[in-house]
Write a protein that holds these residues in place. Structure first.
Motif, PDB file in Angstrom:
ATOM      1  N   TYR A 144       0.834  -1.203   0.000  1.00  0.00           N
ATOM      2  CA  TYR A 144       0.000   0.000   0.000  1.00  0.00           C
ATOM      3  C   TYR A 144       0.867   1.251   0.000  1.00  0.00           C
ATOM      4  CZ  TYR A 144      -3.864   3.136   1.244  1.00  0.00           C
ATOM      5  OH  TYR A 144      -4.792   4.156   1.256  1.00  0.00           O
ATOM      6  N   SER A 145       1.962   1.227   0.733  1.00  0.00           N
ATOM      7  CA  SER A 145       2.886   2.367   0.762  1.00  0.00           C
ATOM      8  C   SER A 145       3.445   2.636  -0.633  1.00  0.00           C
ATOM      9  CB  SER A 145       4.025   2.092   1.742  1.00  0.00           C
ATOM     10  OG  SER A 145       4.928   3.164   1.772  1.00  0.00           O
ATOM     11  N   LEU A 160       0.661   4.122  -2.831  1.00  0.00           N
ATOM     12  CA  LEU A 160       0.430   5.525  -2.483  1.00  0.00           C
ATOM     13  C   LEU A 160       1.547   6.403  -3.039  1.00  0.00           C
ATOM     14  CD1 LEU A 160      -0.816   5.217   1.196  1.00  0.00           C
ATOM     15  CD2 LEU A 160      -2.110   6.201  -0.712  1.00  0.00           C
ATOM     16  N   ARG A 167       0.432  10.250  -3.085  1.00  0.00           N
ATOM     17  CA  ARG A 167      -0.493  10.501  -1.973  1.00  0.00           C
ATOM     18  C   ARG A 167       0.103   9.926  -0.703  1.00  0.00           C
ATOM     19  NH1 ARG A 167      -5.723   7.566  -3.329  1.00  0.00           N
ATOM     20  NH2 ARG A 167      -6.078   8.067  -1.164  1.00  0.00           N
ATOM     21  N   GLU A 208      -1.118   8.583   3.409  1.00  0.00           N
ATOM     22  CA  GLU A 208      -2.208   8.196   4.307  1.00  0.00           C
ATOM     23  C   GLU A 208      -1.622   7.758   5.642  1.00  0.00           C
ATOM     24  OE1 GLU A 208      -5.523   8.236   3.773  1.00  0.00           O
ATOM     25  OE2 GLU A 208      -5.394   8.810   1.656  1.00  0.00           O
ATOM     26  N   VAL A 266      -1.928   4.911   8.419  1.00  0.00           N
ATOM     27  CA  VAL A 266      -2.418   3.539   8.539  1.00  0.00           C
ATOM     28  C   VAL A 266      -2.080   3.031   9.926  1.00  0.00           C
ATOM     29  CG1 VAL A 266      -2.225   1.186   7.648  1.00  0.00           C
ATOM     30  CG2 VAL A 266      -2.112   3.120   6.076  1.00  0.00           C
ATOM     31  N   LEU A 303       2.606   7.013   8.879  1.00  0.00           N
ATOM     32  CA  LEU A 303       2.310   7.907   7.775  1.00  0.00           C
ATOM     33  C   LEU A 303       3.077   7.366   6.581  1.00  0.00           C
ATOM     34  CD1 LEU A 303       1.149  10.471   6.512  1.00  0.00           C
ATOM     35  CD2 LEU A 303       3.174  11.691   7.350  1.00  0.00           C
ATOM     36  N   GLY A 359       3.526   6.981   2.229  1.00  0.00           N
ATOM     37  CA  GLY A 359       3.288   7.653   0.970  1.00  0.00           C
ATOM     38  C   GLY A 359       4.579   7.870   0.214  1.00  0.00           C
TER      39      GLY A 359
END
Length: 108
Positions: A24-25, A28, A33, A35, A37, A54, A56
């Motif tokens: 996911y990192s 992003l 972006r 986020e 998590v 944090l 991204g």
């Protein structure tokens, strides 16, 4: 188990959780972006607590295998959500366009 190295600290979590967080990192970062998590991690006393990351474009996050660190931390719902969010960034899908069939069009 995996040890996540982030901002100079180490966090112990489950294999699937660490893999989903890194994926996911990366997604992003590709989308420029960031986020926050929350994931479960094992504290020094052995209890499971929540850590916020944090992640991204600027994230410098690494995971490495941790051996003999107690029972695996698992959170199937979190892993599924992170994987879904990752897929959404990698292969965005559009929603169907709603058209009002009652509207008339002048094609002259």
């Amino acid at each position: 188990m995996q040890t996540i190295i982030y901002a100079g600290d180490e966090y112990l979590t489950g294999d699937d959780i660490a893999d989903a967080l890194l994926a996911y990192s990366r997604a992003l970062g590709d989308d420029e972006r960031a986020e926050v998590v929350e994931i479960p991690v094992r504290s020094e006393d052995g209890s499971v607590i929540t850590a916020k990351f944090l992640i991204g474009p600027a994230s410098q996050i690494v995971s490495k295998t941790a051996i003999g660190e107690g029972p695996e931390i698992e959170d199937a719902e979190l892993v599924a959500r992170l994987r879904q969010l990752t897929r959404g960034l990698e292969s965005p899908t559009s929603q169907p366009l709603e058209v009002d069939d009652r509207q008339s069009y002048d094609l002259d």
